[in-house]
Design a protein around this motif. Structure first.
Motif, mmCIF file in Angstrom:
data_model
loop_
_atom_site.group_PDB
_atom_site.id
_atom_site.type_symbol
_atom_site.label_atom_id
_atom_site.label_comp_id
_atom_site.label_asym_id
_atom_site.label_seq_id
_atom_site.Cartn_x
_atom_site.Cartn_y
_atom_site.Cartn_z
ATOM 1 N N LYS A 125 0.826 -1.211 0.000
ATOM 2 C CA LYS A 125 0.000 0.000 0.000
ATOM 3 C C LYS A 125 0.859 1.259 0.000
ATOM 4 C CE LYS A 125 -4.014 -2.113 2.229
ATOM 5 N NZ LYS A 125 -4.865 -2.154 3.451
ATOM 6 N N THR A 126 1.990 1.223 0.707
ATOM 7 C CA THR A 126 2.898 2.373 0.696
ATOM 8 C C THR A 126 3.461 2.586 -0.703
ATOM 9 O OG1 THR A 126 3.523 1.901 2.986
ATOM 10 C CG2 THR A 126 4.942 3.394 1.763
ATOM 11 N N LEU A 127 3.837 1.493 -1.351
ATOM 12 C CA LEU A 127 4.379 1.544 -2.708
ATOM 13 C C LEU A 127 3.358 2.124 -3.684
ATOM 14 C CD1 LEU A 127 7.073 0.465 -4.050
ATOM 15 C CD2 LEU A 127 5.721 -1.498 -4.777
ATOM 16 N N ILE A 128 2.148 1.618 -3.614
ATOM 17 C CA ILE A 128 1.092 2.072 -4.525
ATOM 18 C C ILE A 128 0.757 3.540 -4.269
ATOM 19 C CG2 ILE A 128 -1.362 1.791 -5.062
ATOM 20 C CD1 ILE A 128 -0.943 -1.234 -4.671
ATOM 21 N N THR A 129 0.698 3.926 -2.995
ATOM 22 C CA THR A 129 0.430 5.332 -2.664
ATOM 23 C C THR A 129 1.496 6.242 -3.254
ATOM 24 O OG1 THR A 129 -0.665 4.686 -0.602
ATOM 25 C CG2 THR A 129 0.060 6.969 -0.790
ATOM 26 N N GLY A 130 2.756 5.857 -3.082
ATOM 27 C CA GLY A 130 3.842 6.659 -3.620
ATOM 28 C C GLY A 130 3.781 6.775 -5.136
ATOM 29 N N LEU A 131 3.527 5.653 -5.817
ATOM 30 C CA LEU A 131 3.414 5.667 -7.280
ATOM 31 C C LEU A 131 2.266 6.561 -7.743
ATOM 32 C CD1 LEU A 131 4.010 1.887 -8.053
ATOM 33 C CD2 LEU A 131 5.441 3.770 -8.827
ATOM 34 N N ALA A 132 1.132 6.452 -7.079
ATOM 35 C CA ALA A 132 -0.028 7.261 -7.464
ATOM 36 C C ALA A 132 0.252 8.747 -7.303
ATOM 37 C CB ALA A 132 -1.244 6.848 -6.623
ATOM 38 N N ILE A 133 0.913 9.116 -6.207
ATOM 39 C CA ILE A 133 1.251 10.523 -5.983
ATOM 40 C C ILE A 133 2.195 11.036 -7.068
ATOM 41 C CG2 ILE A 133 2.460 12.110 -4.415
ATOM 42 C CD1 ILE A 133 1.369 10.454 -2.082
ATOM 43 N N ILE A 134 3.186 10.224 -7.449
ATOM 44 C CA ILE A 134 4.122 10.628 -8.504
ATOM 45 C C ILE A 134 3.386 10.844 -9.821
ATOM 46 C CG2 ILE A 134 6.101 9.907 -9.900
ATOM 47 C CD1 ILE A 134 7.124 8.381 -7.434
ATOM 48 N N VAL A 135 2.493 9.921 -10.178
ATOM 49 C CA VAL A 135 1.741 10.046 -11.428
ATOM 50 C C VAL A 135 0.956 11.358 -11.457
ATOM 51 C CG1 VAL A 135 -0.176 9.099 -12.782
ATOM 52 C CG2 VAL A 135 1.558 7.564 -11.857
ATOM 53 N N ALA A 161 0.676 -2.198 -13.214
ATOM 54 C CA ALA A 161 1.339 -3.505 -13.126
ATOM 55 C C ALA A 161 1.529 -3.927 -11.672
ATOM 56 C CB ALA A 161 2.684 -3.459 -13.843
ATOM 57 N N THR A 162 1.869 -2.970 -10.811
ATOM 58 C CA THR A 162 2.090 -3.288 -9.398
ATOM 59 C C THR A 162 0.787 -3.701 -8.721
ATOM 60 O OG1 THR A 162 3.925 -1.711 -9.291
ATOM 61 C CG2 THR A 162 2.935 -2.373 -7.199
ATOM 62 N N VAL A 163 -0.285 -2.984 -8.991
ATOM 63 C CA VAL A 163 -1.585 -3.314 -8.397
ATOM 64 C C VAL A 163 -2.030 -4.712 -8.821
ATOM 65 C CG1 VAL A 163 -4.035 -2.723 -8.377
ATOM 66 C CG2 VAL A 163 -2.317 -0.919 -8.187
ATOM 67 N N VAL A 164 -1.838 -5.043 -10.095
ATOM 68 C CA VAL A 164 -2.335 -6.307 -10.636
ATOM 69 C C VAL A 164 -1.440 -7.485 -10.255
ATOM 70 C CG1 VAL A 164 -2.798 -7.573 -12.773
ATOM 71 C CG2 VAL A 164 -3.494 -5.173 -12.565
ATOM 72 N N LEU A 165 -0.131 -7.299 -10.310
ATOM 73 C CA LEU A 165 0.793 -8.433 -10.202
ATOM 74 C C LEU A 165 1.349 -8.679 -8.800
ATOM 75 C CD1 LEU A 165 2.871 -7.771 -13.446
ATOM 76 C CD2 LEU A 165 1.019 -9.416 -13.150
ATOM 77 N N LEU A 166 1.418 -7.652 -7.973
ATOM 78 C CA LEU A 166 2.086 -7.792 -6.677
ATOM 79 C C LEU A 166 1.131 -8.299 -5.598
ATOM 80 C CD1 LEU A 166 4.765 -7.328 -5.135
ATOM 81 C CD2 LEU A 166 3.938 -5.021 -4.602
ATOM 82 N N ASP A 167 1.535 -9.366 -4.933
ATOM 83 C CA ASP A 167 0.752 -9.878 -3.809
ATOM 84 C C ASP A 167 0.980 -9.019 -2.569
ATOM 85 O OD1 ASP A 167 -0.228 -12.004 -5.320
ATOM 86 O OD2 ASP A 167 1.513 -13.263 -4.836
ATOM 87 N N GLU A 168 0.053 -9.137 -1.618
ATOM 88 C CA GLU A 168 0.192 -8.388 -0.366
ATOM 89 C C GLU A 168 1.394 -8.914 0.409
ATOM 90 O OE1 GLU A 168 -0.490 -5.265 1.658
ATOM 91 O OE2 GLU A 168 -2.114 -5.812 0.277
ATOM 92 N N ILE A 169 2.163 -7.985 0.993
ATOM 93 C CA ILE A 169 3.353 -8.339 1.774
ATOM 94 C C ILE A 169 3.037 -8.121 3.253
ATOM 95 C CG2 ILE A 169 5.770 -7.745 2.229
ATOM 96 C CD1 ILE A 169 5.930 -6.855 -0.693
ATOM 97 N N PRO A 170 3.350 -9.096 4.117
ATOM 98 C CA PRO A 170 3.028 -8.945 5.545
ATOM 99 C C PRO A 170 3.665 -7.691 6.150
ATOM 100 C CG PRO A 170 3.714 -11.188 5.040
ATOM 101 C CD PRO A 170 3.981 -10.386 3.817
ATOM 102 N N LYS A 171 2.940 -7.067 7.070
ATOM 103 C CA LYS A 171 3.476 -5.904 7.776
ATOM 104 C C LYS A 171 4.563 -6.348 8.751
ATOM 105 C CE LYS A 171 -1.066 -3.666 7.726
ATOM 106 N NZ LYS A 171 -2.174 -3.129 8.565
ATOM 107 N N PRO A 172 5.526 -5.467 9.046
ATOM 108 C CA PRO A 172 6.553 -5.830 10.023
ATOM 109 C C PRO A 172 5.948 -6.020 11.408
ATOM 110 C CG PRO A 172 6.716 -3.505 9.416
ATOM 111 C CD PRO A 172 5.738 -4.120 8.472
#
Length: 420
Positions: free
Chosen positions: A72-82, A174-185
Motif C-alpha cells: 500500500k505504501t508503494l502504490i500510494t507513492g506511485l499514485a502521488i508521482i503520477v 502492473a504493481t496493483v495487478v501483479l504484486l501480492d500483499e506483503i506482511p506488515k513488520p
C-alpha cells in the motif's frame, strides 16, 4: 537473477523510472528559464521543493509502511508521482511546477523507501540476486534519465513531466495487478526515532558530511547546464555520460575502493577530487569544453561518494538500520534542497562562478567534519574485516532510501542457510 516473478519486474521498472528523476530535468532547465521567463534561482526551486519535501518525508516513511504495509505504501507513492508529475507538465508557471515537484517528492520518498523491501520479499534466487536487480535498475535509471529528459525536452519542456507520468502509470497498474500483499513488520516504527538518533555523534557526523557534500553536488547539478549553452538533446548526452559514470562507480568502483583502501581514505580522496572539480568548474565556467569535461568526470566521484557515505552510516550507526537510514536521509537531502536556491542568490548578487567555488569550499568542509570521525570509521572497517558477514556492496540501495530492515532480515536468512 533474471528468473523473477512478473511483480518483481513491475517494481524494478518503476525503480528505473524513479531513478530517472535524478537527472531528468537537467536538460530542460535553460528552456524552463527562457520560456517561463524565470530566473535560474527560481528554476532551482524545482530541486529545492522536491528534495526538502523528500527530506522531511523520509522521517515518516518507516512509520507509514510499518502500519499500512509495503504494498500500500508503494502504490500510494506511485499514485502521488503520477498525479503530481502530470500536473507539473500541465502547469503554466514556474511557481506551479515548483509546487507540484514538492508533491512529487513526497511520492518518491514513499516509493523508494519501500521498493527494495518489495523486491527482496518477492524475488527468487536469494538476497544477492535481488540486490543486483535493484542496483541494475538504479544504474539504468540514473544513466537514462538525462538522455530521455533531453529527447523529450527537445520537443517541449513539458515532455519529461508527461513522460514520467505515463511510465509511472504503467508501473502503478502492473504493481496493483501483479504484486501480492506483503506482511506488515512485527514492530511499528516510531515517528520521532530518526530525530532522536541524530543525538549520536557518529550518525550526526556522517549526516553533516553528506549535507556538505550534497551542497556541492546539487549546486553542480542545478547550475552547470546554464553556462554550457547547449540545447536539450546536447545537455541530455552530457549528463548521460555523467550518469553512466555515476552508475558504474556506485555499483562497481566504490565497493572495490572500500575493500582495498578502507572507507575513510577512499572518502577523503573522492571528496577531495570532487572539490577540485567544482573549483575548476568555478574557474573555467566560461570555457565550454572544460566545463563539460569536469561535469562528466565528476560522475566518477559522485558514484563513489554516494555509495561510501551511505555505507559508512550503516557501519558506524549505533541504532537500527532503518532508523539510521531515515535520519541520514533527512539531513543530507536538506543540504541538497537548500544548495540550488542559495547558489541562485549567489549568482544573482555576484556571478555564476561564485556558487561553484562556494560548493567546493562546502565539500572541503565536509572532509574536515569527516576527519573528526576517522577513528570510528577505522574501527568499523576493522570489525567488518574481522567477521566478514556484512554485505556492504549493496548499501548503494540505501543511498536513495532503501529498505534496510528487509535487507537485514534476508541477510540473516541467507547466513542461516549457509551455515546449515
Amino acid at each position: 537473477m533474471f528468473r523473477q516473478p512478473k511483480a518483481v519486474y513491475a517494481v524494478a521498472f518503476a525503480c528505473v523510472v524513479s531513478f530517472m528523476g535524478i537527472g531528468l530535468v537537467d536538460p530542460i532547465l535553460p528552456a524552463l528559464s527562457e520560456q517561463l521567463d524565470a530566473t535560474p534561482s527560481q528554476v532551482s526551486l524545482l530541486f529545492t521543493s522536491y528534495l526538502v519535501v523528500t527530506a522531511v518525508a523520509m522521517l515518516g516513511t518507516g512509520w507509514v509502511s510499518s502500519r499500512i504495509g509495503a504494498k500500500k505504501t508503494l502504490i500510494t507513492g506511485l499514485a502521488i508521482i503520477v498525479v503530481f508529475s502530470a500536473l507539473a507538465g500541465l502547469s503554466g508557471s514556474i511557481n506551479g511546477i515548483v509546487g507540484f515537484r514538492a508533491g512529487w517528492g513526497l511520492g518518491n520518498a514513499l516509493f523508494i523507501a519501500t521498493s527494495l523491501a518489495v523486491i527482496v520479499a518477492s524475488a527468487t534466487g536469494g538476497f544477492a540476486g535481488a540486490i543486483v536487480l535493484y542496483e541494475a535498475a538504479l544504474g539504468l535509471g540514473i544513466a537514462a534519465g538525462p538522455l530521455i529528459g533531453g529527447l523529450l525536452g527537445d520537443i517541449s519542456w513539458r515532455g519529461p513531466f508527461f513522460g514520467v507520468a505515463a511510465l509511472m502509470a504503467i508501473a502503478l497498474i502492473a504493481t496493483v495487478v501483479l504484486l501480492d500483499e506483503i506482511p506488515k513488520p512485527a514492530q511499528k516504527t516510531s515517528l520521532l526515532a530518526p530525530l532522536r538518533a541524530l543525538r549520536h555523534r557518529s550518525l550526526l557526523t556522517m549526516g553533516v558530511t553528506a549535507l556538505l557534500y550534497n551542497w556541492g553536488f546539487f549546486t553542480m547539478l542545478g547550475y552547470a547546464p546554464y553556462p554550457m549553452e547547449l540545447d536539450a538533446i546536447q545537455l541530455g548526452f552530457v549528463f548521460f555520460g555523467w550518469g553512466l559514470l555515476v552508475a558504474f562507480f556506485s555499483v562497481v568502483g566504490a565497493p572495490r575502493l572500500q575493500a582495498r583502501f578502507g572507507t575513510a581514505p577512499s572518502l577523503y580522496g573522492a571528496l577531495g577530487l570532487f572539490a577540485v572539480l567544482l573549483l575548476l568548474i568555478g574557474l573555467f565556467t566560461d570555457t565550454r569544453w572544460a566545463l563539460i569535461a569536469c561535469v562528466i568526470a565528476s560522475g566518477i566521484v559522485v558514484g563513489i561518494n554516494n555509495t561510501l557515505t551511505t555505507q559508512a552510516v550503516m557501519l558506524v550507526s549505533p541504532v537500527e538500520r532503518p532508523v539510521a537510514s531515515a535520519a541520514y536521509g533527512f539531513v543530507r537531502f536538506l543540504g541538497g534542497g537548500l544548495a540550488p536556491y542559495v547558489a541562485g542568490k549567489l549568482a544573482e548578487h555576484w556571478n555564476l562562478h561564485v556558487p561553484f567555488v562556494v560548493g567546493a569550499v562546502a565539500v572541503l568542509a565536509g572532509i574536515a567534519v569527516l576527519s573528526t570521525g576517522h577513528r570510528m570509521l577505522a574501527a568499523a572497517d576493522a570489525r567488518l574485516g574481522a567477521d566478514g558477514t556484512e554485505d556492504v556492496a549493496g548499501e548503494v540501495a540505501d543511498e536513495f532510501g532503501g529498505a534496510p530492515a528487509a535487507v537485514d532480515s534476508e541477510l540473516r536468512s541467507e547466513h542461516l542457510r549457509a551455515s546449515a
